[in-house]
Design an enzyme around this catalytic site. Structure first.
Site, PDB file in Angstrom:
ATOM      1  N   GLU A 106       1.203  -1.125  -0.083  1.00 34.77           N
ATOM      2  CA  GLU A 106       0.032   0.027  -0.298  1.00 34.77           C
ATOM      3  C   GLU A 106       1.323   1.279   0.061  1.00 34.77           C
ATOM      4  O   GLU A 106       1.809   1.012   0.723  1.00 34.77           O
ATOM      5  CB  GLU A 106      -1.176  -0.636   1.140  1.00 34.77           C
ATOM      6  CG  GLU A 106      -1.993   1.596   1.443  1.00 34.77           C
ATOM      7  CD  GLU A 106      -2.596   2.432   0.372  1.00 34.77           C
ATOM      8  OE1 GLU A 106      -3.518   0.544  -0.350  1.00 34.77           O
ATOM      9  OE2 GLU A 106      -2.407   2.863   0.344  1.00 34.77           O
ATOM     10  N   ASP A 156      -5.571  -3.790  -5.843  1.00 39.04           N
ATOM     11  CA  ASP A 156      -6.691  -3.003  -5.183  1.00 39.04           C
ATOM     12  C   ASP A 156      -6.983  -1.359  -5.367  1.00 39.04           C
ATOM     13  O   ASP A 156      -5.852  -1.244  -4.364  1.00 39.04           O
ATOM     14  CB  ASP A 156      -7.189  -4.518  -3.874  1.00 39.04           C
ATOM     15  CG  ASP A 156      -8.587  -3.364  -2.962  1.00 39.04           C
ATOM     16  OD1 ASP A 156      -9.260  -2.170  -3.505  1.00 39.04           O
ATOM     17  OD2 ASP A 156      -8.399  -4.007  -2.153  1.00 39.04           O
ATOM     18  N   ASP A 159      -8.789   4.676  -8.824  1.00 35.12           N
ATOM     19  CA  ASP A 159      -8.619   4.687 -10.267  1.00 35.12           C
ATOM     20  C   ASP A 159      -7.749   5.223 -10.826  1.00 35.12           C
ATOM     21  O   ASP A 159      -6.305   5.879  -9.968  1.00 35.12           O
ATOM     22  CB  ASP A 159      -9.598   6.033 -10.197  1.00 35.12           C
ATOM     23  CG  ASP A 159     -10.744   5.985  -9.968  1.00 35.12           C
ATOM     24  OD1 ASP A 159     -11.954   4.745 -10.510  1.00 35.12           O
ATOM     25  OD2 ASP A 159     -12.321   6.894  -9.694  1.00 35.12           O
TER      26      ASP A 159
END
Lengths: 288, 288
Positions: A106, A156, A159
């Site tokens: 992440e 995941d 946009d």
């Protein structure tokens, strides 16, 4: 006083949720993050003002992005999650005992920190010892990863604007293909088609994947807080067909209780409306 | 000046469309009707302020309410449409050469008049000689109809508030069953489940049909302008199962080009999410 959150689903479509309380607002080097407590959807996380996840309908997204590939290859052992900072994807992955390890990359630590504090039903497995949480750029991470490392990659992402942009490129997908095992499956959130804003991204992600993977399919789900309520996922694979190789009996024998996903719905999710099939074949949609 | 139309999808969820022009506003003895020209969805008809139909996404609704039963029994000859004043349902029915006659019973002439003037792409077949258009109460009409008259009844109604209320009663469904032939199929718009407002109506329609018809199933479609974007239809039948008796080859041999419907999607439409299946079994949903 009434507080309302509004997202523009298109230039001329607004979607608004009544807010109990604005719980958090933070700015990282990548994006602005807000947590709102809404009446209808429970707690809501936005990034740069767009809905990422709500407590009420997150089960649809996370069921579909995790259980769909896992029912095609329930023997997955090593997983890479790119993005997914809210923790919902990892939560669903951790329900499979045979998954040995998840690397979750992440880019924005703030997303995980906020999820840990405000969205405990999503972030509950982020500290699972099977999970290595890395706050890094996913594009760089896959570039530097060794060949044949992962059985499953889940993209995941947001946009393809801002930090998510590099996750929709040919170079990125090529590296994903390289670091997947010969049984490898990649799934991604593949945008939507009812509004022009997301059509191009949906099409590009699909056509780039098709250049790299022999099997590329699109599947659908109903996510009320996403624009139009109709959302797509991509399924790309080195050898498994998502329908022919669906291991329904094996998956059902695991006894996982899921709120949205089931193996009949799995098959139905790949049965796209005619206009969506045509869009991915011809690249255009005529609505009016 | 910016003009926006807003529908409350629930007490704390607003859905708003930017409006080019408010083309028409009328009041019948039954309801208030407005026609708006919107930027994103083309022309929109509202009844008592709620979206009934838009030019952009009406194809989803009309494909699913017509072609789903027609692909199970492509030999349908006599059809009864209750409601459906915009004409979209009749337009799709008129594509089948073997349909001999349609009785359409719309309680409110204003709906047809407005559709004929402002929604020509929907109302284009309302004057087809195969169609008898009756401005009557559907409840009274079915009560007074002879036994075994129709092969298919399509209940293309509003929500069960106002003029649509009687179309969600056991007495009405019992008469529908009586006037259907032994091959008879009934389909209805069956509301939705993400918001509390429509849950009760969805459940009641389904449980009442189950008391009367041996085969009752629920199927789904994505209609962006309806609350949550996720909408349900009911399929009730005297002998045909919508999956086992699907005549895919026969329907496909007709060569009808449909924008949403196809026979793979037909099967998928009946593969409901787990929480929806449980809702129709147990009558409750726990989201948060």
């Amino acid at each position: 006083m009434e507080l309302w959150y509004t997202e523009k689903h298109s230039e001329s479509v607004n979607f608004s949720l009544k807010v109990k309380e604005h719980l958090f607002s933070g700015q990282s080097e990548f994006q602005k993050l807000d947590i709102l407590d809404t009446y209808e959807y429970g707690k809501l996380m936005t990034l740069d003002g767009l809905v990422m996840v709500t407590e009420k309908d997150e089960f649809v997204y996370h069921d579909m992005i995790v259980h769909t590939p896992m029912a095609v290859n329930p023997d997955v052992k090593n997983v890479l999650v790119i993005g997914g900072g809210d923790g919902g994807t990892v939560r669903e992955l951790m329900r499979y005992n045979n998954i040995e390890h998840v690397d979750m990359v992440e880019i924005d630590k703030l997303v995980c920190d906020a999820a840990k504090k405000y969205l405990p039903t999503l972030s509950c497995e982020l500290n699972n010892p099977k999970v290595t949480l890395l706050y890094e750029d996913g594009v760089k991470f896959v570039k530097e990863s060794p060949d044949n490392k992962y059985d499953l990659i889940i993209i995941d992402s947001t946009d393809p604007i801002g930090p998510g942009e590099g996750l929709f490129t040919t170079e990125f997908y090529t590296n994903c293909h390289r670091i997947l095992t010969e049984n490898g499956i990649l799934v991604n959130q593949n945008e939507s088609v009812f509004y022009e804003d997301t059509q191009e991204a949906a099409l590009k992600a699909n056509s780039k994947l098709k250049k790299i993977f022999p099997i590329v399919k699109v599947y659908q789900a109903n996510i009320p807080t996403y624009p139009s309520g109709y959302w797509l996922f991509g399924f790309a694979s080195k050898k498994y067909d998502p329908i022919k190789d669906l291991q329904a009996d094996k998956w059902n024998s695991l006894g996982l209780k899921t709120k949205y996903y089931n193996t009949d719905l799995h098959v139905g999710a790949f049965a796209l409306p005619s206009f969506v099939k045509e869009f991915f074949e011809n690249g255009s949609i005529q609505f009016l």
